[in-house]
Enzyme design. Structure first.
Site, short mmCIF file in Angstrom:
data_model
loop_
_atom_site.label_atom_id
_atom_site.label_comp_id
_atom_site.label_asym_id
_atom_site.label_seq_id
_atom_site.Cartn_x
_atom_site.Cartn_y
_atom_site.Cartn_z
N ASP A 58 -21.87 -60.22 -19.23
CA ASP A 58 -23.16 -60.58 -19.82
C ASP A 58 -23.70 -59.34 -20.52
O ASP A 58 -22.96 -58.40 -20.79
CB ASP A 58 -24.11 -61.12 -18.75
CG ASP A 58 -25.06 -62.19 -19.29
OD1 ASP A 58 -25.65 -61.94 -20.37
OD2 ASP A 58 -25.24 -63.24 -18.66
N ASP A 59 -24.99 -59.32 -20.82
CA ASP A 59 -25.57 -58.19 -21.54
C ASP A 59 -25.37 -56.89 -20.77
O ASP A 59 -25.60 -56.83 -19.55
CB ASP A 59 -27.07 -58.42 -21.76
CG ASP A 59 -27.36 -59.71 -22.50
OD1 ASP A 59 -26.63 -60.02 -23.46
OD2 ASP A 59 -28.33 -60.39 -22.12
#
Length: 466
Positions: A255-256
């Site tokens: 993810d980020d």
């Protein structure tokens, strides 16, 4: 040697090792080798083996960690305390830290997160979220937690925290968390003077590092590793925090790599605590399906005064992604980024007003977010599919976007529409390829970047020992 004699020798060796683990001499030897830099040094030290912990990777040490912190806490006011985790594999469930406290994880030491759900208390969701991120209910406590703390340090000489996330990812993917949210690895709440440095975190069940409602936070020299397809393994998520420095970190994530947040819809609006005075520098990120640095999507308390510089992004979906939606309210403003080096990107710049995940009914569809004064400069990118996807709201455009001195080299098969722009306004200067008409070329200019420092950037760490 007979089989019986061999067994006796092995038993004696194991018994001797176990005695050595808890011996005062070993504890003193461990303490003698501890050196590190921290916001504050400690007068008192202990080793986790002094509280009965066993580093075999199988024995649960949850009780030992809790007992250690409980017994050390009364000494915290007298010059602070530190708990040392020596080489070994120290299996544990959730435990809470205390103030004026250092958790030191030595090289070749691993804090191994239990996969037994009963080792994680169930706690209420955060007030600025109204529910957990996985489900409309409570959450499991994070592996390492703390609330209302002052002066807390989690550091080491590159010791490891292993979240053993495979169990949690599999259950999440199969729909097993219908009413509860997975634990994070590190979560500190309502705390000030926080340092997380010089450790490695691997395979977190979900988010890795989550300071929330905190002030004066340093995250430095941290390595975060998770499979690129692991769900929601955000690297570092400063959330409703003021005066935060993230520097010299390496993140590989599903993810980020960094996600800047401040609460979700009506809950975040009500709490009203922005993330502000945030500096991110010398980050290296790999995240093929997410952003290097995301602003949002939970940004209802506001995000402002964010500085990003000297960032390296490799095989990452987008460089800087602003994520918001109708109903969020809040703002993303006064954002400054410079000196990004990027290779193999789907997008460089991505702004979206269509991130329509909501925590519950009852959000205000008239609560429109404000996105303004976004400044990007001095960047290079290679092998890019689409330079920008910028989508504001028709009745609430994203404004005052500035891009200068940016050179983007395209992939062999780029998107036909290189700059996809809707409901935005701003300017550009010396940007290749030429931006969309909503970012017209102006006279040569450098987009803004603050010349001052946020207060935490001036903090000088002390040289500490045990």
């Amino acid at each position: 040697m007979t089989r019986t004699s061999f067994v006796i020798v092995v038993v004696l060796v194991i018994s001797s090792f176990q005695m050595m683990e808890s011996s005062p001499d070993l504890a003193n030897e461990v303490k003698a080798n501890i050196q590190y830099n921290a916001i504050n040094c400690r007068k008192h030290s202990a080793v986790i083996t002094e509280f009965g912990a066993v580093g075999d990777g199988k024995t649960s040490n949850t009780k030992a960690f809790k007992e250690a912190i409980t017994k050390l806490a009364p000494k915290a006011a007298d010059g602070g305390v530190q708990l040392i985790v020596p080489p070994g594999k120290w299996l544990t469930g959730s435990f809470n830290l205390t103030s004026h406290f250092t958790l030191f994880i030595q090289k070749d030491a691993t804090i191994l997160a239990s996969q037994d759900e009963s080792e994680y208390p169930v706690v209420a969701p955060l007030p600025s979220y109204g529910q957990g991120r996985d489900a409309a209910g409570p959450t499991f406590a994070s592996l390492i937690s703390g609330t209302n703390l002052t002066d807390v340090v989690i550091t080491g000489n590159n010791g490891t925290i292993n979240g053993q996330g495979k169990y949690w990812w599999g259950k999440y993917r199969s729909g097993g968390f219908k009413n509860i949210t997975r634990p994070y690895t590190l979560e500190l709440m309502f705390s000030k003077d926080v340092q997380i440095s010089n450790i490695t975190i691997i395979d977190s069940p979900a988010w890795n590092i989550h300071p929330v409602y905190c002030t004066n936070v340093i995250v430095k020299g941290v390595t975060i590793l998770a499979p690129i397809d692991s769900p929601n393994t955000d690297g570092i998520n400063p959330d409703s925090c003021t005066n935060t420095l993230i520097e010299d970190c390496f993140v590989v994530s599903g993810d980020d790599c960094i996600a800047v947040k401040s609460g979700w819809d009506q809950f975040g609006i009500k709490v009203g605590m922005p993330t502000q005075q945030l500096s991110i520098r010398r980050l290296t990120c790999i995240s093929p399906d997410s952003a290097g640095i995301a602003l949002g999507s939970e940004m209802s308390g506001g995000i402002k005064d964010v500085r990003m510089e000297d960032i390296t992004l490799l095989q990452t979906q987008s460089a800087i992604r602003i994520k918001t939606a109708v109903g969020r309210g809040g703002y993303v403003k006064d954002i400054f980024a410079r000196r990004f080096t990027m290779k193999t990107m789907k997008y460089v710049f991505w702004m979206s007003g269509a991130y329509n995940q909501h925590p519950a009914s009852g959000y205000d569809p008239k609560a429109m977010p404000e996105v303004t004064n976004i400044n990007y400069r001095d960047m290079t990118a290679d092998n890019v599919t689409q330079p920008a996807r910028l989508d504001g709201f028709t009745n609430d455009p994203f404004t005052k976007i500035c891009m200068s001195n940016i050179n983007i080299a395209l992939a062999a098969e780029p998107k036909e529409l290189l700059w996809n722009c809707t409901a935005i306004s701003g300017v550009s200067s010396k940007v290749t390829p030429k931006p969309c008409s909503l970012l017209p070329e102006t006279a040569p200019v450098d987009c803004a970047f603050p010349v001052d420092k946020i207060p935490v950037e001036s903090v000088v760490l002390n040289k500490c020992s045990a």
